[in-house]
Scaffold this motif. Structure first.
Motif, PDB file in Angstrom:
ATOM      1  N   GLY A 130       0.791  -1.214   0.000  1.00  0.00           N
ATOM      2  CA  GLY A 130       0.000   0.000   0.000  1.00  0.00           C
ATOM      3  C   GLY A 130       0.823   1.263   0.000  1.00  0.00           C
ATOM      4  O   GLY A 130       0.360   2.315   0.467  1.00  0.00           O
ATOM      5  N   ALA A 131       2.032   1.184  -0.548  1.00  0.00           N
ATOM      6  CA  ALA A 131       2.941   2.333  -0.536  1.00  0.00           C
ATOM      7  C   ALA A 131       3.802   2.325  -1.790  1.00  0.00           C
ATOM      8  O   ALA A 131       3.997   1.278  -2.421  1.00  0.00           O
ATOM      9  CB  ALA A 131       3.825   2.304   0.716  1.00  0.00           C
ATOM     10  N   VAL A 132       4.337   3.516  -2.131  1.00  0.00           N
ATOM     11  CA  VAL A 132       5.310   3.640  -3.216  1.00  0.00           C
ATOM     12  C   VAL A 132       6.695   3.601  -2.595  1.00  0.00           C
ATOM     13  O   VAL A 132       7.087   4.506  -1.855  1.00  0.00           O
ATOM     14  CB  VAL A 132       5.112   4.940  -4.014  1.00  0.00           C
ATOM     15  CG1 VAL A 132       6.207   5.100  -5.059  1.00  0.00           C
ATOM     16  CG2 VAL A 132       3.748   4.944  -4.697  1.00  0.00           C
TER      17      VAL A 132
ATOM     18  N   ILE B  96      -1.307   4.965 -10.046  1.00  0.00           N
ATOM     19  CA  ILE B  96      -0.508   4.512  -8.906  1.00  0.00           C
ATOM     20  C   ILE B  96      -1.243   4.789  -7.591  1.00  0.00           C
ATOM     21  O   ILE B  96      -1.254   3.946  -6.674  1.00  0.00           O
ATOM     22  CB  ILE B  96       0.879   5.192  -8.921  1.00  0.00           C
ATOM     23  CG1 ILE B  96       1.735   4.598 -10.051  1.00  0.00           C
ATOM     24  CG2 ILE B  96       1.588   5.032  -7.575  1.00  0.00           C
ATOM     25  CD1 ILE B  96       3.054   5.299 -10.266  1.00  0.00           C
ATOM     26  N   ALA B  97      -1.872   5.951  -7.483  1.00  0.00           N
ATOM     27  CA  ALA B  97      -2.634   6.273  -6.268  1.00  0.00           C
ATOM     28  C   ALA B  97      -3.764   5.273  -6.054  1.00  0.00           C
ATOM     29  O   ALA B  97      -4.029   4.847  -4.920  1.00  0.00           O
ATOM     30  CB  ALA B  97      -3.183   7.695  -6.362  1.00  0.00           C
TER      31      ALA B  97
ATOM     32  N   VAL C 153       7.219  -0.659  -6.318  1.00  0.00           N
ATOM     33  CA  VAL C 153       8.614  -0.226  -6.361  1.00  0.00           C
ATOM     34  C   VAL C 153       8.741   0.723  -7.536  1.00  0.00           C
ATOM     35  O   VAL C 153       8.388   0.386  -8.662  1.00  0.00           O
ATOM     36  CB  VAL C 153       9.591  -1.400  -6.537  1.00  0.00           C
ATOM     37  CG1 VAL C 153      11.030  -0.892  -6.528  1.00  0.00           C
ATOM     38  CG2 VAL C 153       9.399  -2.432  -5.445  1.00  0.00           C
ATOM     39  N   TYR C 154       9.238   1.923  -7.265  1.00  0.00           N
ATOM     40  CA  TYR C 154       9.297   2.961  -8.293  1.00  0.00           C
ATOM     41  C   TYR C 154      10.742   3.419  -8.458  1.00  0.00           C
ATOM     42  O   TYR C 154      11.336   3.955  -7.533  1.00  0.00           O
ATOM     43  CB  TYR C 154       8.409   4.137  -7.884  1.00  0.00           C
ATOM     44  CG  TYR C 154       8.106   5.108  -8.988  1.00  0.00           C
ATOM     45  CD1 TYR C 154       6.946   5.005  -9.749  1.00  0.00           C
ATOM     46  CD2 TYR C 154       8.977   6.149  -9.285  1.00  0.00           C
ATOM     47  CE1 TYR C 154       6.654   5.898 -10.759  1.00  0.00           C
ATOM     48  CE2 TYR C 154       8.704   7.050 -10.296  1.00  0.00           C
ATOM     49  CZ  TYR C 154       7.538   6.921 -11.029  1.00  0.00           C
ATOM     50  OH  TYR C 154       7.273   7.813 -12.034  1.00  0.00           O
ATOM     51  N   ILE C 155      11.296   3.181  -9.664  1.00  0.00           N
ATOM     52  CA  ILE C 155      12.671   3.574  -9.969  1.00  0.00           C
ATOM     53  C   ILE C 155      12.627   4.700 -10.993  1.00  0.00           C
ATOM     54  O   ILE C 155      11.978   4.586 -12.037  1.00  0.00           O
ATOM     55  CB  ILE C 155      13.482   2.396 -10.537  1.00  0.00           C
ATOM     56  CG1 ILE C 155      13.523   1.242  -9.533  1.00  0.00           C
ATOM     57  CG2 ILE C 155      14.895   2.825 -10.902  1.00  0.00           C
ATOM     58  CD1 ILE C 155      14.172  -0.017 -10.085  1.00  0.00           C
TER      59      ILE C 155
END
Length: 510
Positions: A34-36, A188-189, A199-201
């Motif tokens: 539940g998080a980026v 994404i939200a 996971v955001y790169i």
């Protein structure tokens, strides 16, 4: 940020070695639901290796993965997918000869009676996924006919179609326009609200501060920092990455421009099998020592303009392209290179690199005729030329004889820049030169661009980054619907003015 998020996956002491190179060195990493979960680091720091291990593409040489607190071995992408792990790779993994719908469901086809593929159902599901990403593309369109940004949208839709509980996005916005980035952020939200661990790169640091909940920084295969995003800022991120807190996009001292070296007049490129124009009567000129930036949204015709100038469409493109008075329109790519043009393409994987060859072979590909003597290529001369570019561009390559695929995306981009420079061009065309390049490498590339311009080279570059185009350009052109919609002299442009000039007004006449 209210409350802590549950840890869904944990890496404990994970290491990975390639050909004697230690890519990861005892990494401990927590991925929260539940998080980026933002992951940053310079090219070659080990980010993509970490994600490939989570996605089942690679297996660690040491350490273990814990999924929901239990040890797990992910020996393939399919096995990772069964555990609810999806990934959008930095290098697109699509089949150009298949349709959008076929790419979205390949290996997971929707079937009806007697195991026949239910193509209507796949098309309808594909339309819905693309509509969620604000794209009304025809699901039957071949992926090979799409531009890079559209292909990236297809990759994202493919990952969303898997209903993953862990979703890895490796540079998902690198080829997207700003409106498309906003759509992705809304998606994404929504995924966060459903409890998906993301996971955001990305190398776009302000983007990370805006969207991230947690941040982990990698340097040389080790984690150097980990924190809640609310507790850090951009200087902290840069400091953990490179040991300094500055972003050096600074220009060098001003210098005088020379004569006009590139004159483009009324260049046009028709659409294939459709009415209208991809490039519609573009004219521009470029002087020696000048850097001109072209800004515009995806589909504005920027890449197609470069292709016309560089001889990629002989027989289709019309107009005039003159390099120091020599007419190049209608001539092929080799003739353009010999005349003094060089191009760094937007899509390095499809259009730039030969993946079966080494780092050195990729770098010298366009300049073999310069290195050869009496028809023979001297290995010593080739080694010296490659070593010079590796040194000057700070390419992280243990040995030039290694496969080009052994390098990170940013270092592959530097190889393409080195290849272009080895032809000693008078005019350098750079299509999204900073795509997939970390903050340290960006500063090096931008400094190299200013140094080349100061030495008399003319540079025409395309970028989707407002900060870059304003920081680097001596003059800015904006393209929209295949035309130049505005031109700004140094110091005249504002971000608002550039965005306004790039926004389509009336659609291009069919």
């Amino acid at each position: 940020m209210a409350g802590d998020h549950a840890v869904v996956l944990r890496m404990v002491g994970v290491s990975k070695a390639y050909l004697g190179t230690q890519a990861l060195k005892g990494v401990d990493f927590e991925l929260k639901a539940g998080a980026v979960n933002v992951l940053v680091g310079e090219n070659g720091a080990g980010k993509s290796t970490m994600m490939k291990i989570i996605a089942g593409v690679e297996q660690p040489t040491g350490g273990q993965l814990l999924l929901d607190g239990r040890p797990v071995s992910l020996r393939s992408c399919e096995e990772a997918r069964r555990h609810g792990i999806g990934i959008v790779f930095q290098e697109l993994n699509l089949f150009p000869n298949l349709s959008i719908a076929e790419n979205l469901f390949i290996g997971r086809e929707l079937v009806k009676a007697r195991h026949a593929i239910d193509m209507p159902a796949q098309r309808e599901r594909a339309r819905a996924l693309l509509r969620d990403l604000a794209h009304e593309l025809d699901p039957d369109t071949l992926v090979g006919d799409l531009r890079v940004g559209q292909q990236q949208i297809v990759e994202i839709a493919k990952a969303l179609s898997q209903d993953a509980r862990i979703l890895i996005l490796d540079e998902p916005t690198s080829a997207l326009s700003q409106p498309e980035v906003e759509v992705l952020f809304r998606v994404i939200a929504d995924l966060k609200a459903r409890g998906v661990a993301i996971v955001y790169i990305s190398h776009r640091l302000e983007e990370l501060v805006r969207i991230g909940d947690y941040i982990t920084v990698l340097r040389d295969g080790r984690i150097t920092g980990s924190a809640r995003m609310a507790e850090v800022d951009v200087p902290w991120i840069v400091r953990q990455m490179v040991g300094a807190s500055t972003r050096d996009f600074a220009r060098t001292d001003d210098h005088q421009f020379g004569d006009v070296v590139l004159q483009v007049e009324n260049v046009r490129l028709p659409r294939r099998n459709l009415p209208g124009w991809l490039v519609d009567g573009v004219s521009l000129q470029l002087r020696a020592g000048e850097i001109v930036g072209i800004y515009g949204l995806m589909g504005a015709g920027r890449t197609e303009l470069f292709e016309c100038i560089f001889g990629c469409h002989p027989g289709r493109a019309s107009g005039s392209v003159q390099l120091q008075g020599q007419q190049l329109m209608g001539r092929d790519i080799q003739a353009c290179i010999r005349a003094g043009l060089a191009l760094i393409p937007e899509d390095r994987k499809a259009d730039g690199l030969v993946h079966t060859q080494s780092i050195a072979e990729n770098m010298t590909l366009s300049s073999l005729w310069r290195l050869a003597r009496r028809g023979w290529l001297g290995p010593a001369a080739e080694r010296r030329a490659v070593a010079q570019q590796v040194r000057e561009l700070h390419i992280k390559a243990p040995r030039p004889e290694l496969p080009i695929g052994s390098l990170s995306g940013g270092n592959q981009q530097k190889v393409l820049i080195g290849r272009a420079l080895m032809t000693n061009p008078k005019v350098l065309l750079m299509d999204e030169p900073s795509r997939g390049i970390d903050i340290g490498a960006k500063a090096e590339v931008f400094k190299a661009m200013r140094d080349m311009a100061k030495a008399g080279m003319a540079i025409l570059f395309v970028t989707s980054d407002l900060e870059e185009v304003m920081a680097l350009s001596d003059r800015i052109l904006v393209m929209c619907n295949g035309r130049v919609s505005a031109e700004f002299a140094e110091g005249q442009a504002t971000q608002a003015a550039l965005v306004a000039a790039s926004a389509p007004g009336q659609p291009l006449a069919a």
